[in-house]
Enzyme design. Structure first.
Site, PDB file in Angstrom:
ATOM      1  CG  ASP A   1      32.348  36.150   3.605  1.00  0.00           C
ATOM      2  OD1 ASP A   1      31.408  36.233   4.428  1.00  0.00           O
ATOM      3  OD2 ASP A   1      33.410  35.551   3.847  1.00  0.00           O
TER       4      ASP A   1
ATOM      5  CG  HIS B   1      27.462  36.029   5.943  1.00  0.00           C
ATOM      6  ND1 HIS B   1      28.652  35.825   5.264  1.00  0.00           N
ATOM      7  CD2 HIS B   1      27.023  34.794   6.301  1.00  0.00           C
ATOM      8  CE1 HIS B   1      28.914  34.528   5.239  1.00  0.00           C
ATOM      9  NE2 HIS B   1      27.937  33.876   5.850  1.00  0.00           N
ATOM     10  CD  GLU B   2      22.963  34.083   8.725  1.00  0.00           C
ATOM     11  OE1 GLU B   2      22.308  33.300   8.006  1.00  0.00           O
ATOM     12  OE2 GLU B   2      23.892  33.691   9.456  1.00  0.00           O
TER      13      GLU B   2
ATOM     14  CD  GLU C   1      29.714  30.739   5.364  1.00  0.00           C
ATOM     15  OE1 GLU C   1      30.059  31.760   5.979  1.00  0.00           O
ATOM     16  OE2 GLU C   1      28.523  30.412   5.233  1.00  0.00           O
TER      17      GLU C   1
HETATM   18 ZN    ZN Z   1      27.416  31.927   5.945  1.00  0.00          ZN
END
Ligand code: ZN
Length: 474
Positions: free
Chosen positions: A197, A131-132, A193
């Site tokens: 994802d 995710h990062e 976000e």
């Molecule tokens: Zn994030």
């Protein structure tokens, strides 16, 4: 006959490949392109500057620590599957108990020991890291800074920001935009976000980790609520339907089997469980005492130095102007203006400040007094609040009335403790506070900061900066 059958089977196989190939390509999520004023070089540079700051503010496990080695290996596995432009990723472990991980522009990533402790399986840990990595791939931090620059920049520099790809770094510095550990640009929007994802799901799938475990881990953090999760969730807000979206994305890919926990993961997890990482509070206290000040990449410690030779901080006689926000000020062209941790703007020489530890530099901010009958009243209120935040700071004399470019102001000197040490002794610091009445019930103030032994040689520079200070009406 036989030949014919073979040919038709080959044809069928070819057809299957032709039909399958575009579907496979389409199945990978394509994030939308965001406006970004930063060039690739600038992206890498701001991230590396921020990483150097992190190294000075947090307890980083040494490069040769087994946990560092493991996170670097896992990171490399994921990065190999990251789509798009390749960035110079690096991975370090923070000896911190709270669950957190963050990636800086251009690739430096930090993972807390607490995150390794909290991961029930390797796919969950890989999930956080994937995710990062996705935030890095999509350059979310600099894209968000770009849109802020667009709104904040005065017209004169707006053209330069949006017109040339090369100038964003300098313009960001002028606007006080930074990417340090508490930067607002590392707090992502819900849109960002969801993108992270989905791109993360593809990276995990391609690297052989079950992407659903990423969503499981985030949901677990949210369920823990007040416990150890919030630090991560405040930067990565739940966009809603996390699990559903991840599952939809997985469903668009060919079914596959996922890797089980590696033996490396098992021993790293064991090691993390036996470790006793520091809390955020302990880290903040130790950082205040300068505990990590001399931590350098590579994990070795350099001996605490004395007062730096004045050559490093020697201000140039050529000044440049910071314009933007509520005031204009000129400062030596070899010093830099940044967003301060405790002030709107911090102007300092290279090496003069690390995070909230300022040895040399000028803090500029605004202040709204409670109710003040006079500028003197307001200045006294500001003085007591500064002295409250900074134990050991003492007033040297009483505030004197001055004029700054025609505006009424007050001037007072203070004595305190410099973050610098000389042969193990804390060096004395001299601070010069100037308040300026903005005429709307608020003040601007400047604190000129220097170790006592260097103050008199810097005073002419500080005075020249003060004379250039102009209040901008907003
Ligand atoms: Zn994030």
């Amino acid at each position: 006959m036989r030949q014919h059958r073979l040919a038709s089977r080959t044809l069928a196989l070819l057809l299957a490949l032709v039909i399958a190939a575009p579907q496979f390509a389409l199945a990978r999520y394509e994030p939308k392109e965001r406006k970004n004023a930063f060039s690739r070089e600038e992206e890498i540079k701001v991230g590396q500057q921020a990483a150097a700051e992190v190294m000075q503010q947090m307890p980083i496990l040494p490069e040769n620590d087994p946990l560092t080695k493991y996170i670097q290996k896992l990171g490399a596995k994921l990065v190999a599957k990251a789509p798009g432009e390749k960035w110079p990723y690096s991975f370090r472990v923070v000896n911190q108990k709270e669950i957190n991980a963050f990636a800086l522009p251009g690739g430096p990533m930090f993972v807390n020991v607490g995150t390794i402790q909290a991961a029930d399986n390797e796919a969950q840990l890989a999930g956080v890291m994937g995710h990062e990595i996705s935030h890095v791939v999509m350059r979310h931090a600099t894209a968000s800074a770009t849109s802020k620059m667009k709104w904040q920049a005065p017209l004169s520099i707006l053209g330069a920001v949006l017109g040339s790809k090369g100038g964003a770094l300098a313009q960001a510095a002028q606007l006080g935009i930074g990417f340090g550990v508490n930067s607002v640009f590392l707090k992502y929007s819900r849109d960002a976000e969801t993108e992270a994802d989905l791109v993360g799901t593809d990276i995990l799938y391609d690297a052989g980790f079950d992407p659903k475990q990423m969503a499981v881990f985030f949901e677990k953090l949210a369920a823990e609520g007040g416990g150890r999760g919030p630090e991560f969730l405040s930067s990565h807000p739940n966009p809603g339907n996390r699990m559903q979206r991840v599952q939809q994305e997985v469903a668009s890919l060919q079914p596959r089997t996922y890797a089980k926990n590696s033996s490396d993961f098992k021993s790293a997890k064991q090691r993390a469980m036996n470790a006793n990482p520091l809390t955020a509070q302990q880290i903040a206290d130790q950082a205040k005492q300068g505990a990590y000040k001399n931590q350098v990449p590579g994990g070795t410690q350099v001996p605490a130095g004395g007062v730096p030779s004045s050559s490093g901080i020697q201000p140039s006689n050529n000044f440049k102007t910071l314009n933007g926000g509520a005031f204009d000020i000129s400062y030596p062209e070899n010093w830099a203006a940044n967003q301060g941790q405790n002030a709107a703007v911090l102007i300092s020489p290279e090496g003069g400040a690390q995070g909230n530890q300022i040895a040399y530099g000028v803090m500029i901010d605004s202040y709204t007094p409670q109710t003040a009958n006079s500028l003197n009243d307001a200045t006294q209120q500001l003085l007591s609040s500064l002295m409250q935040q900074n134990q050991g700071l003492k007033q040297a004399g009483s505030p004197q009335s001055i004029r700054v470019n025609g505006q009424p102001g007050m001037s007072v000197e203070l004595l305190g403790q410099s973050p610098l040490q000389n042969n193990g002794q804390q060096v004395r610091e001299r601070d010069w506070l100037v308040t300026i009445d903005r005429g709307d019930g608020t003040l601007n103030y400047m604190v000129f900061i220097s170790p006592e032994p260097d103050f008199s040689s810097l005073r002419p520079t500080f005075e020249k900066m003060l004379r250039s200070f102009k209040v901008r009406s907003q």
